[in-house]
Design a protein around this motif. Structure first.
Motif, PDB file in Angstrom:
ATOM      1  N   LEU A  72       0.827  -1.200   0.000  1.00  0.00           N
ATOM      2  CA  LEU A  72       0.000   0.000   0.000  1.00  0.00           C
ATOM      3  C   LEU A  72       0.866   1.257   0.000  1.00  0.00           C
ATOM      4  O   LEU A  72       0.539   2.258  -0.663  1.00  0.00           O
ATOM      5  N   LEU A  73       1.973   1.217   0.708  1.00  0.00           N
ATOM      6  CA  LEU A  73       2.900   2.347   0.712  1.00  0.00           C
ATOM      7  C   LEU A  73       3.466   2.580  -0.688  1.00  0.00           C
ATOM      8  O   LEU A  73       3.553   3.722  -1.152  1.00  0.00           O
ATOM      9  N   TRP A  74       3.860   1.489  -1.346  1.00  0.00           N
ATOM     10  CA  TRP A  74       4.393   1.612  -2.707  1.00  0.00           C
ATOM     11  C   TRP A  74       3.316   2.151  -3.645  1.00  0.00           C
ATOM     12  O   TRP A  74       3.587   3.054  -4.451  1.00  0.00           O
ATOM     13  N   PHE A  75       2.103   1.627  -3.543  1.00  0.00           N
ATOM     14  CA  PHE A  75       1.039   2.022  -4.462  1.00  0.00           C
ATOM     15  C   PHE A  75       0.674   3.501  -4.287  1.00  0.00           C
ATOM     16  O   PHE A  75       0.455   4.217  -5.263  1.00  0.00           O
ATOM     17  N   THR A  76       0.624   3.968  -3.046  1.00  0.00           N
ATOM     18  CA  THR A  76       0.264   5.370  -2.817  1.00  0.00           C
ATOM     19  C   THR A  76       1.381   6.317  -3.232  1.00  0.00           C
ATOM     20  O   THR A  76       1.131   7.504  -3.455  1.00  0.00           O
ATOM     21  N   ARG A  77       2.614   5.842  -3.313  1.00  0.00           N
ATOM     22  CA  ARG A  77       3.670   6.675  -3.888  1.00  0.00           C
ATOM     23  C   ARG A  77       3.515   6.742  -5.400  1.00  0.00           C
ATOM     24  O   ARG A  77       3.754   7.784  -6.002  1.00  0.00           O
ATOM     25  N   ARG A  78       3.131   5.616  -5.983  1.00  0.00           N
ATOM     26  CA  ARG A  78       2.956   5.573  -7.438  1.00  0.00           C
ATOM     27  C   ARG A  78       1.703   6.319  -7.869  1.00  0.00           C
ATOM     28  O   ARG A  78       1.688   6.974  -8.913  1.00  0.00           O
ATOM     29  N   PHE A  79       0.648   6.253  -7.072  1.00  0.00           N
ATOM     30  CA  PHE A  79      -0.613   6.920  -7.386  1.00  0.00           C
ATOM     31  C   PHE A  79      -1.063   7.751  -6.169  1.00  0.00           C
ATOM     32  O   PHE A  79      -2.008   7.377  -5.468  1.00  0.00           O
ATOM     33  N   PRO A  80      -0.384   8.867  -5.892  1.00  0.00           N
ATOM     34  CA  PRO A  80      -0.711   9.677  -4.704  1.00  0.00           C
ATOM     35  C   PRO A  80      -2.101  10.278  -4.808  1.00  0.00           C
ATOM     36  O   PRO A  80      -2.495  10.785  -5.858  1.00  0.00           O
ATOM     37  N   PHE A  81      -2.822  10.219  -3.709  1.00  0.00           N
ATOM     38  CA  PHE A  81      -4.199  10.707  -3.683  1.00  0.00           C
ATOM     39  C   PHE A  81      -4.213  12.081  -3.013  1.00  0.00           C
ATOM     40  O   PHE A  81      -4.396  12.206  -1.812  1.00  0.00           O
ATOM     41  N   HIS A  82      -3.977  13.129  -3.807  1.00  0.00           N
ATOM     42  CA  HIS A  82      -3.928  14.502  -3.307  1.00  0.00           C
ATOM     43  C   HIS A  82      -5.103  15.303  -3.859  1.00  0.00           C
ATOM     44  O   HIS A  82      -5.826  14.842  -4.761  1.00  0.00           O
ATOM     45  N   LEU A  83      -5.285  16.514  -3.347  1.00  0.00           N
ATOM     46  CA  LEU A  83      -6.371  17.367  -3.814  1.00  0.00           C
ATOM     47  C   LEU A  83      -6.274  17.667  -5.300  1.00  0.00           C
ATOM     48  O   LEU A  83      -7.283  17.819  -5.989  1.00  0.00           O
ATOM     49  N   ASP A  84      -5.031  17.738  -5.810  1.00  0.00           N
ATOM     50  CA  ASP A  84      -4.850  18.064  -7.219  1.00  0.00           C
ATOM     51  C   ASP A  84      -4.753  16.841  -8.117  1.00  0.00           C
ATOM     52  O   ASP A  84      -4.604  16.958  -9.333  1.00  0.00           O
ATOM     53  N   THR A  85      -4.842  15.649  -7.525  1.00  0.00           N
ATOM     54  CA  THR A  85      -4.715  14.434  -8.343  1.00  0.00           C
ATOM     55  C   THR A  85      -5.857  13.448  -8.155  1.00  0.00           C
ATOM     56  O   THR A  85      -5.900  12.430  -8.846  1.00  0.00           O
ATOM     57  N   TRP A  86      -6.785  13.716  -7.224  1.00  0.00           N
ATOM     58  CA  TRP A  86      -7.737  12.681  -6.822  1.00  0.00           C
ATOM     59  C   TRP A  86      -8.646  12.218  -7.967  1.00  0.00           C
ATOM     60  O   TRP A  86      -8.970  11.035  -8.058  1.00  0.00           O
ATOM     61  N   ARG A  87      -9.039  13.130  -8.857  1.00  0.00           N
ATOM     62  CA  ARG A  87      -9.903  12.704  -9.962  1.00  0.00           C
ATOM     63  C   ARG A  87      -9.194  11.713 -10.874  1.00  0.00           C
ATOM     64  O   ARG A  87      -9.779  10.734 -11.338  1.00  0.00           O
TER      65      ARG A  87
END
Length: 292
Positions: A72-87
């Motif tokens: 999960l740590l690796w995946f969230t680095r690869r696909f960070p869920f931020h305000l500017d990327t969540w969509r």
């Protein structure tokens, strides 16, 4: 065989120890609380279950969740869920929550079946489809909670340690010539509401970290929103060298190169930091250091 030459930096080691301890303690406390809750519910319902069964149910689930944390740590680095990327990242996380649940269910059922077998009993998990849907309705909430915890922790870390960005070019500053990269002389670091400048020449080494590159300056680490290729193109090639897909060093800080049997090398900087050097970069690094 030589150990993998990753940098044994004390702050990083302490941080990693805290992070590992957090997930272990959280799993332990959650397992104890949930086990007690299930035991109370079983007793209230008048069901005749051995006390070890609720403990097994909860801790088998928690242990699999714990085993999934590195992925999960690796995946969230690869696909960070931020305000500017969540969509953009939402579909990937929706898919990941299904994979997360499948791995969780398969793992915990395997553990339960193995333990039940040691007691001469059989653990039933059927019908599979209905039971999986039931588990997924719980697991997606666990997935969201774990991702939220990871992203919140990273956000707080960036704010506490400071976050770097490139300085905007002044209006009266001439633009670089066509084909020439714009090389920053300083970076602006914002930390706890204050701003200060870091000279590019003061950077000891850089490390890739997902969508960020960490600037390591005199024992401090400042994340910069960039890719390694992007920042490498902007650094002075006479002063900085790529030594690994995840590392760039300031050549003035390099003290020693230790060849390894694998063909890679271990680099030691003047402050004692040790970094890996891939075999694909080792010869180029040597040619930079040895005059023709």
């Amino acid at each position: 065989m030589d150990p993998q030459p990753f940098p044994p930096r004390s702050p990083a080691v302490l941080r990693r120890t805290f992070e590992v301890a957090f997930w272990i303690v959280a799993t332990l406390l959650n397992g104890i609380a949930n086990s007690l809750t299930v035991m109370i519910e079983v007793r209230r319902a008048g069901l005749d279950y051995a006390a070890w069964k609720p403990v097994l149910w909860e801790f088998s689930s928690g242990l699999v969740f714990l085993a999934l944390v590195p992925a999960l740590l690796w995946f969230t680095r690869r696909f960070p869920f931020h305000l500017d990327t969540w969509r953009r990242q939402l579909p990937w996380h929706a898919l990941a929550s299904v994979v997360f649940s499948v791995l969780h269910v398969v793992g915990m059922v395997a553990i339960r079946k193995a333990v039940y077998a040691t007691q001469g009993e059989t653990y039933e998990f059927s019908p599979w489809l209905r039971e999986f849907v039931y588990e997924y309705l719980k697991d997606w909430r666990s997935y969201v909670s774990m991702v939220a915890t990871i992203e919140a922790y990273r956000f707080i870390r960036r704010r506490l340690q400071g976050e770097a960005r490139l300085l905007d070019r002044a209006d009266d500053e001439p633009a670089p010539a066509p084909g020439q990269a714009e090389r920053p002389e300083r970076f602006l670091v914002r930390k706890l509401g204050r701003e200060f400048l870091v000279a590019a020449d003061d950077i000891d080494w850089l490390q890739a970290a997902g969508n960020y590159v960490n600037l390591n300056v005199r024992g401090r680490e400042y994340p910069l929103r960039s890719t390694m290729a992007g920042i490498e193109a902007q650094l002075d090639p006479d002063r900085f060298a790529r030594v690994h897909r995840s590392y760039i060093i300031n050549l003035d800080r390099l003290e020693q190169i230790e060849p390894l049997e694998s063909g890679d090398a271990r680099l030691q900087l003047r402050d004692g930091t040790r970094l890996p050097c891939s075999r694909s970069y080792r010869d180029a690094l040597r040619s930079r250091l040895v005059p023709a």
